[in-house]
Structures are given as C-alpha cells and as structure tokens.
Design a protein around this motif. Sequence first.
Motif, short mmCIF file in Angstrom:
data_model
loop_
_atom_site.label_atom_id
_atom_site.label_comp_id
_atom_site.label_asym_id
_atom_site.label_seq_id
_atom_site.Cartn_x
_atom_site.Cartn_y
_atom_site.Cartn_z
N ILE A 50 0.84 -1.20 0.00
CA ILE A 50 0.00 0.00 0.00
C ILE A 50 0.87 1.25 0.00
O ILE A 50 0.64 2.19 -0.77
N GLU A 51 1.89 1.28 0.85
CA GLU A 51 2.75 2.45 0.94
C GLU A 51 3.52 2.69 -0.36
O GLU A 51 3.65 3.83 -0.81
N ILE A 52 4.02 1.62 -0.97
CA ILE A 52 4.75 1.75 -2.23
C ILE A 52 3.81 2.25 -3.32
O ILE A 52 4.12 3.22 -4.03
N ALA A 53 2.66 1.61 -3.45
CA ALA A 53 1.71 1.99 -4.50
C ALA A 53 1.22 3.42 -4.31
O ALA A 53 1.12 4.18 -5.28
N ARG A 54 0.92 3.83 -3.08
CA ARG A 54 0.49 5.21 -2.83
C ARG A 54 1.61 6.19 -3.21
O ARG A 54 1.36 7.21 -3.85
N GLY A 55 2.81 5.86 -2.80
CA GLY A 55 3.94 6.75 -3.10
C GLY A 55 4.10 6.99 -4.59
O GLY A 55 4.31 8.12 -5.03
N VAL A 56 3.99 5.91 -5.37
CA VAL A 56 4.18 6.03 -6.82
C VAL A 56 2.94 6.59 -7.51
O VAL A 56 3.02 7.54 -8.28
N LEU A 57 1.79 6.01 -7.24
CA LEU A 57 0.58 6.34 -7.99
C LEU A 57 -0.10 7.63 -7.54
O LEU A 57 -0.70 8.33 -8.35
N VAL A 58 -0.04 7.95 -6.26
CA VAL A 58 -0.71 9.15 -5.75
C VAL A 58 0.27 10.31 -5.58
O VAL A 58 0.01 11.43 -6.02
N GLU A 59 1.40 10.02 -4.96
CA GLU A 59 2.36 11.08 -4.65
C GLU A 59 3.33 11.38 -5.79
O GLU A 59 4.02 12.39 -5.77
N GLY A 60 3.43 10.48 -6.76
CA GLY A 60 4.30 10.70 -7.91
C GLY A 60 5.77 10.41 -7.66
O GLY A 60 6.63 10.84 -8.43
N ARG A 61 6.07 9.67 -6.60
CA ARG A 61 7.46 9.30 -6.33
C ARG A 61 7.90 8.23 -7.33
O ARG A 61 7.08 7.51 -7.88
N SER A 62 9.19 8.11 -7.55
CA SER A 62 9.68 7.11 -8.49
C SER A 62 9.81 5.75 -7.81
O SER A 62 10.02 5.66 -6.60
N GLN A 63 9.69 4.71 -8.62
CA GLN A 63 9.87 3.36 -8.10
C GLN A 63 11.30 3.18 -7.59
O GLN A 63 11.53 2.47 -6.61
N ALA A 64 12.25 3.83 -8.25
CA ALA A 64 13.65 3.73 -7.84
C ALA A 64 13.86 4.21 -6.40
O ALA A 64 14.71 3.68 -5.68
N GLU A 65 13.08 5.19 -5.97
CA GLU A 65 13.18 5.67 -4.59
C GLU A 65 12.88 4.54 -3.60
O GLU A 65 13.56 4.39 -2.59
N PHE A 66 11.86 3.75 -3.91
CA PHE A 66 11.48 2.66 -3.02
C PHE A 66 12.48 1.51 -3.07
O PHE A 66 12.71 0.85 -2.07
N VAL A 67 13.06 1.30 -4.24
CA VAL A 67 14.09 0.27 -4.36
C VAL A 67 15.24 0.62 -3.42
O VAL A 67 15.70 -0.21 -2.62
N ALA A 68 15.69 1.87 -3.48
CA ALA A 68 16.80 2.33 -2.65
C ALA A 68 16.42 2.40 -1.16
O ALA A 68 17.17 1.96 -0.29
N GLU A 69 15.26 2.95 -0.89
CA GLU A 69 14.81 3.17 0.49
C GLU A 69 14.54 1.87 1.24
O GLU A 69 14.89 1.73 2.41
N LEU A 70 13.92 0.91 0.56
CA LEU A 70 13.50 -0.32 1.23
C LEU A 70 14.40 -1.51 0.94
O LEU A 70 14.22 -2.58 1.52
N GLY A 71 15.33 -1.35 0.02
CA GLY A 71 16.23 -2.44 -0.31
C GLY A 71 15.53 -3.59 -1.04
O GLY A 71 15.97 -4.73 -0.96
N LEU A 72 14.47 -3.27 -1.73
CA LEU A 72 13.74 -4.28 -2.49
C LEU A 72 14.24 -4.31 -3.93
O LEU A 72 14.87 -3.37 -4.40
N SER A 73 13.92 -5.38 -4.64
CA SER A 73 14.29 -5.45 -6.06
C SER A 73 13.36 -4.56 -6.88
O SER A 73 12.24 -4.22 -6.44
N LYS A 74 13.82 -4.19 -8.06
CA LYS A 74 12.98 -3.40 -8.97
C LYS A 74 11.69 -4.15 -9.28
O LYS A 74 10.61 -3.55 -9.35
N GLY A 75 11.81 -5.45 -9.46
CA GLY A 75 10.64 -6.27 -9.78
C GLY A 75 9.60 -6.28 -8.67
O GLY A 75 8.40 -6.23 -8.94
N ALA A 76 10.06 -6.32 -7.43
CA ALA A 76 9.13 -6.34 -6.29
C ALA A 76 8.37 -5.03 -6.19
O ALA A 76 7.16 -5.02 -5.95
N VAL A 77 9.08 -3.93 -6.39
CA VAL A 77 8.43 -2.61 -6.33
C VAL A 77 7.46 -2.46 -7.50
O VAL A 77 6.32 -2.02 -7.34
N SER A 78 7.90 -2.86 -8.68
CA SER A 78 7.05 -2.78 -9.86
C SER A 78 5.79 -3.62 -9.69
O SER A 78 4.69 -3.19 -10.06
#
Length: 101
Positions: free
Chosen positions: A24-52
Amino acid sequence: MKKRLTEAQFQTVVRKLEIGQQTIEIARGVLVEGRSQAEFVAELGLSKGAVSQAVSRVWMAAQKANLPEGYERVTAVLPEHQAFIVKKWAEDATKKLEIKK
C-alpha cells in the motif's frame, strides 16, 4: 503517460484488495504522490521487480474498476488483419461510451 491516481481512487481500489501495508505504501507513493519506483528500491532495499509488482497490482485493479459494466480490457497478439478489426471494434466501443456520457 505516468500512471497516477487520486487519493480517493486509490482508497477505493485498495479497500477491495488483500495486500500488505508495504505494498500500500509503495503503491500510494508512486501512484498518488508521484514518487519514483527507484526511490522505493533504494529506500527499502527491495528489487525493482518487487516494487514494480506492488505498483502494478494496484494499478491493474484500478484500471479494471474503471471499466463500465459489461466491458472487459483485453490484450492479444493477432495477425495484422485481425488486429485491424479488433482496433476498429475498440474505436467503436469508445465512441459508444462517449455518447453515453
């Protein structure tokens, strides 16, 4: 085209999904707030695929929720002549929906 949802659209979709808080937090950040997926990859240490996947799950649910009753979104690989016909059908359906509005 950037994938975006309003907070209200997001809340409507998320209520109907069984997903974890992190998704929910990742999706809200990207879809509502306009943050990049790369931010979540770096911030949470997740793979690009998991964030996507987190973003896609909510986005696809939102797209499905926005279809009029009796309509279905499809993706197909077809021979050229059949693809032409299907594209015409899609144009006709879009015109019919615009007339109803």
